[in-house]
Every structure is written in structure tokens, then in C-alpha cells.
Design a protein around this motif. Structure first.
Motif, PDB file in Angstrom:
ATOM      1  N   ASN A  57       0.718   0.370  10.931  1.00 11.85           N
ATOM      2  CA  ASN A  57       0.185   0.791   9.642  1.00 11.85           C
ATOM      3  C   ASN A  57      -0.057   2.295   9.681  1.00 11.85           C
ATOM      4  O   ASN A  57      -0.234   2.886  10.747  1.00 11.85           O
ATOM      5  CB  ASN A  57      -1.107   0.040   9.347  1.00 11.85           C
ATOM      6  N   SER A  83       0.817  -1.217   0.000  1.00 13.60           N
ATOM      7  CA  SER A  83       0.000   0.000   0.000  1.00 13.60           C
ATOM      8  C   SER A  83       0.853   1.271   0.000  1.00 13.60           C
ATOM      9  O   SER A  83       0.885   2.035   0.966  1.00 13.60           O
ATOM     10  CB  SER A  83      -0.958   0.011   1.194  1.00 13.60           C
ATOM     11  N   ALA A 134      -4.138  -2.374   2.999  1.00  6.09           N
ATOM     12  CA  ALA A 134      -3.236  -3.524   3.025  1.00  6.09           C
ATOM     13  C   ALA A 134      -4.002  -4.838   2.859  1.00  6.09           C
ATOM     14  O   ALA A 134      -3.590  -5.716   2.099  1.00  6.09           O
ATOM     15  CB  ALA A 134      -2.445  -3.536   4.323  1.00  6.09           C
ATOM     16  N   ASN A 139       2.390  -1.259   6.765  1.00  2.00           N
ATOM     17  CA  ASN A 139       1.827  -0.912   5.464  1.00  2.00           C
ATOM     18  C   ASN A 139       1.605   0.591   5.366  1.00  2.00           C
ATOM     19  O   ASN A 139       1.434   1.280   6.371  1.00  2.00           O
ATOM     20  CB  ASN A 139       0.515  -1.670   5.250  1.00  2.00           C
TER      21      ASN A 139
END
Length: 335
Positions: A220, A168, A176, A196
Motif C-alpha cells: 500500500n 483509494s 483502503a 492500494n
């Protein structure tokens, strides 16, 4: 019946003359093929594709289905590591959609996939659309431009024990690990989603009857778990922490109307026994600024929400530009 794919072969072994031990055409262990395309073409309902160890530089495109009683199965050969790495390969292939992904399954049913490592896909690590009765397990998806795994529409989609990381790129499509659209009866369990460039796990724009359980989602950029316009979803026993942005919550519940033209609401969520820490907020309700939102029967109970101090938002935040309709049956207790 087992069909073998072995990149070390110089030619197909199509007369039941493959040797598993020697990895050549001097045996009697069945048929083996040099490419995924040839292997898939040879499969019949109930067959297993056993992929021998090595690094493959073309996508695995599955363009046929099993039956309800005889799935097609795709897996690594026992004890061997199978890597699909598209970093240096051309971005067009015969029979592959324009968006090049590591594993591609469109409009197929009754398939089981396991034991694959997919890296450096130009679009998605795993791309599934309009499929039914699919399992994906014991696999890893990393360094894709877009999603590591994405499923759109279909039913009975079950993902377990996967690792999804370093996917991503900011500005890419989806998140993701994405479940999107008219998708019914799906699950993600016992998996790791981390590092991600966008949201970690996203359930968005119409999915129903889902289970997100026993996963770790962390580091993330966006919310580690995000539920956006979905209904009848259970989110339990997950650990989520350390979003990399100081403006993102560990867990997000949202209505994103611009990209959700059918205006799917958020109904019947059960969020319990999750651990959320190290984010701008533990949990945030978010409404996109376009003037409508409805949350009904959202239950948030028995979660641990602690040390979310990257911003001033606190444990649970309600973030909305326009008034939000919280409907009935919403409860936040015993957290």
C-alpha cells in the motif's frame, strides 16, 4: 425464508414460483426478483437474500434492519460467483445516496453480508455508517475510487476473510479499509489488504475496543496499518510489508489533529507478534504539526521488525514537529 435475486429473470417470480434449477418462474422454490431493490423490499426479519451468479451493475442498498434474534442475511447463492461492477453504470440511482458505492448500509442494524465481489465503485466499495451488529465476510472489494470498505460510527462491526485491493486513488477519501469515528467493538481478522493507493488499514478519530489480527497488509502507498486517535485497540499477529512509498512506515501510530477536532488521543494499544519488513521504517509515531499529541499505555512487544531500509529511519521512528506527550505506561520491549 430465502428470497432470491436473479438478474437472468425477465420478470419477478412473486408467487412462490421460482425454479432454482431452471432459473425461471416455473417452479415452487419461493420468490425471486430481478433487482436488489425489489429483493430488499420483500425481505422480513430473519430472511436470507440468495443472489444468483452473474454480474450486477447497480448497487446493493440495504435500507432495512433485522432484529437481534433474526438478522437479515445477504449472500451469494452457494457455489456461484456474484459480482457488483459499477464501471459502466449510471452514477445516480433511486434511493441511493449521492456518493455511489457498491454496497450501502446507513443507519441499519443486525445484518450479515458475505460472498460478494465489488468492483469499480465510483465512491466506496462498501459504505457503512451508523450501524450496529454487522458482519461482513468472505468478500472482495477492488478498484473503487475511495475506500474498498469504510465503516463510520456504530457498534459490533466485524469483518473477516476479505480481500481489499487496488482501491483509494490518490486524492480520494479515506483509506483502503477504514474504521472511523465513534465506533465501538469492532474487528478485522484473517484478511488481505494490498496494492492500494493510500494507507491500507486505518483506525481513526475515536474508535474504541477494536481487534486487528491475523491480516496481511502490503504494497500500500501509506502505512499498511495506521492507528490514529483511537483507544483500546489490539493489533496482533499481522504481517505487513513493502509500502510502495520510500517515505512510509509499515505501521503507523499517529495523532492527526487537523482532521480530529475532538482531539481523541491514543490510549491503551497492545501491539504484539506482528511482522514488519521492507518499508521506510518498521513502526513510526507521528504527530501532525498542530501542537498537541498524547500517547498513553502503548505496549509494543514481541514484534519482528526487520529490513526496513527504504529510507534511513530504521526499525522504530519518532516523527514529530512539536513536543509529544507520551504520558505513562508506554513500553517497547522484547522486539
Amino acid at each position: 425464508r430465502i428470497i432470491y435475486v436473479d438478474k437472468s429473470l425477465s420478470a419477478n417470480c412473486a408467487s412462490n414460483n421460482y425454479s432454482k434449477a431452471s432459473r425461471n418462474c416455473s417452479g415452487s422454490d419461493g420468490n425471486a426478483y430481478t433487482t436488489f431493490v425489489a429483493g430488499v423490499a420483500a425481505m422480513q426479519a430473519g430472511d436470507t437474500m440468495a443472489i444468483r451468479g452473474g454480474t450486477y451493475t447497480t448497487p446493493l442498498v440495504i435500507n432495512k434492519s433485522g432484529t437481534t434474534s433474526a438478522h437479515l442475511r445477504f449472500m451469494n447463492y452457494s457455489g456461484e460467483t456474484v459480482i457488483i461492477d459499477l464501471a459502466s453504470s449510471p452514477h445516480t440511482y433511486p434511493g441511493v445516496p449521492t456518493q455511489i458505492s457498491g454496497v450501502v448500509i446507513y443507519n441499519q442494524n443486525n445484518l450479515d453480508i458475505e460472498g460478494l465481489i465489488v468492483r469499480n465503485a465510483p465512491t466506496f466499495g462498501f459504505a457503512g455508517q451508523n450501524n450496529n451488529n454487522i458482519t461482513l465476510k468472505n468478500s472482495e472489494f477492488a478498484y473503487s475510487w475511495g475506500s474498498g470498505i469504510t465503516f463510520g460510527a456504530g457498534s459490533n462491526i466485524h469483518v473477516s476473510n476479505v480481500k481489499v485491493h487496488h482501491n483509494s486513488t490518490p486524492g480520494s477519501w479515506n483509506e483502503a479499509l477504514t474504521f472511523a469515528g465513534l465506533l465501538d467493538n469492532f474487528s478485522l481478522t484473517d484478511s488481505e489488504v494490498y496494492d492500494n493507493g493510500k494507507e491500507g488499514i486505518d483506525v481513526k478519530y475515536g474508535p474504541t475496543n477494536g481487534l486487528i489480527a491475523r491480516n496481511r497488509s502490503y504494497r500500500n502507498f501509506g502505512p499498511n496499518i495506521y492507528i490514529d486517535g483511537a483507544s483500546d485497540i489490539v493489533i496482533r499477529d499481522n504481517v505487513t510489508y513493502d509500502t510502495t512509498s520510500n517515505l512510509k512506515a509499515c505501521f503507523g501510530i499517529g495523532i492527526e489533529s487537523i482532521h480530529n477536532p475532538n482531539r481523541y488521543p491514543v490510549n491503551n494499544l497492545k501491539i504484539f507478534n506482528n511482522l514488519m519488513y521492507g518499508c521506510a521504517a518498521g513502526l513510526v509515531f507521528y504527530q501532525e504539526p498542530s501542537g498537541w499529541a498524547k500517547f498513553t499505555n502503548v505496549r509494543i512487544e514481541h514484534n519482528t521488525i526487520v529490513d526496513n531500509n527504504k529510507n534511513t529511519w530504521g526499525g522504530i521512528m519518532f516523527q514529530a514537529v512539536f513536543p509529544v506527550d507520551f504520558g505513562s505506561g508506554n513500553t517497547i520491549k522484547n522486539n
